[in-house]
Design an enzyme around this catalytic site. Structure first.
Site, PDB file in Angstrom:
ATOM      1  N   GLU A  54       0.807  -1.225   0.000  1.00 30.21           N
ATOM      2  CA  GLU A  54       0.000   0.000   0.000  1.00 30.21           C
ATOM      3  C   GLU A  54       0.843   1.280   0.000  1.00 30.21           C
ATOM      4  OE1 GLU A  54      -2.800  -0.492   3.221  1.00 30.21           O
ATOM      5  OE2 GLU A  54      -3.855  -2.109   2.170  1.00 30.21           O
ATOM      6  N   GLU A  91      -4.948  -8.514  -0.350  1.00 23.57           N
ATOM      7  CA  GLU A  91      -5.663  -8.372   0.915  1.00 23.57           C
ATOM      8  C   GLU A  91      -7.149  -8.239   0.640  1.00 23.57           C
ATOM      9  OE1 GLU A  91      -4.470  -5.292   3.584  1.00 23.57           O
ATOM     10  OE2 GLU A  91      -2.320  -5.749   3.419  1.00 23.57           O
TER      11      GLU A  91
END
Length: 318
Positions: free
Chosen positions: A143, A250
């Site tokens: 991220e 995820e």
């Protein structure tokens, strides 16, 4: 070359994030076994016996490489190698995930403090260690919180080039800015990251997605099935249009029944589009999570509801 998809209701890579090695990120380097730890063999055993074949292993850059452009920490590398070796012995692959959000000691990759060359140096060194093991996938960064996709592309391309210069052909997972969201990939990242080049032709675009109202993964309530599938469908369409491969690194839902019910249509969508969806790793598992609402860690030997929903997609007999 990407692995050949097996004839089962599963992706090439199907698994879970095993947390622990990136814990206590504010304590650097931290005390091994106290501030952070690596997953134990029993954790690997439980999930591989269930039919999972992939573990996303979160690690911290600062622990692997205490000084930018310096040597890797041999003790930390050995811990990663031990995990990779044990997982491989169980027939599983490991995503080596640099869980740093595009930062090193708080400074942005691509800045004067942490240059693109320094990021490339990290991955060159890691490729020299793991580049002959096709059971290791290189998760470039978790991220990344970069200020623009253009800036992040330069960092990523430098890392790809450095990895390939070592002779490694490992799959490279490319994340996007904006919390790596599947729902925003096409608008935020695709015009730029879609032009990355890889001489080994083994790039996979990694996205994350959660199904609460703001896609933050912080709330137990969830959106409807139609809304949930819409969040990833645009990315699926982009993969088809660009003849690219994707990986859902995820995703997670709470134990509320209507949220658990989202897992089957989500995994079905990826299976039905297995020509572009290479795999997935659920978030998350490991004993340190305790009673975390998303956890797949068994509850005193009992499978979690989310695990029960995932079982049919693992290609293993119960």
């Amino acid at each position: 070359m990407l692995p050949v998809l097996q004839p089962a209701t599963a992706q090439t890579w199907r698994g879970v994030n095993l947390a622990g090695a990136a814990y206590s990120s504010s304590k650097l380097p931290g005390r091994y076994g106290y501030d952070y730890l690596y997953p134990k063999p029993a954790e690997v055993d439980y999930f591989t016996q269930a039919g999972m074949n992939t573990f996303r292993l979160s690690v911290l850059w600062e622990r692997l490489q205490p000084v930018l452009n310096g040597p890797l920490n041999p003790q930390e590398v050995q811990r990663v190698q031990q995990f990779v070796s044990y997982a491989r012995g169980k027939g599983a692959s490991t995503v080596l995930d640099i869980h740093n959000y595009g930062r090193y000691r708080g400074q942005e990759v691509g800045s004067d403090a942490v240059s693109d060359a320094a990021f490339a140096d990290l991955w060159s060194r890691l490729a020299q260690v793991f580049g002959k093991d096709d059971h290791v996938l290189f998760g470039l960064m978790n991220e990344p919180q970069q200020h623009s996709a253009e800036a992040w592309k330069a960092s990523v391309q430098g890392a790809i080039d450095a990895i390939r210069k070592t002779g490694s052909h490992n799959a490279i997972l490319v994340p996007g800015i904006g919390w790596d969201g599947a729902h925003s990939f096409v608008t935020l990242n695709s015009p730029t990251l879609g032009t990355l080049t890889d001489p080994a032709h083994n790039l996979i675009y990694e996205v994350h997605e959660y199904f609460d109202t703001d896609a933050s993964g912080t709330k137990p309530a969830c959106i409807s099935q139609d809304q949930a599938l819409a969040r990833i469908r645009a990315f699926t369409d982009w993969l088809h249009a660009h003849k690219a491969h994707g990986f859902l690194g995820e995703f997670g839902v709470s134990r509320q029944p209507e949220c658990v019910a989202l897992l089957s249509p989500l995994l079905t969508h990826m299976h039905e589009n297995a020509d572009v969806w290479s795999g997935w790793t659920y978030w998350a598992a490991g004993p340190l999570w305790g009673n975390y609402m998303f956890t797949l860690e068994p509850d005193h030997g009992t499978d979690r509801p989310q695990m029960q929903a995932i079982w049919p997609f693992l290609g293993a007999a119960r």
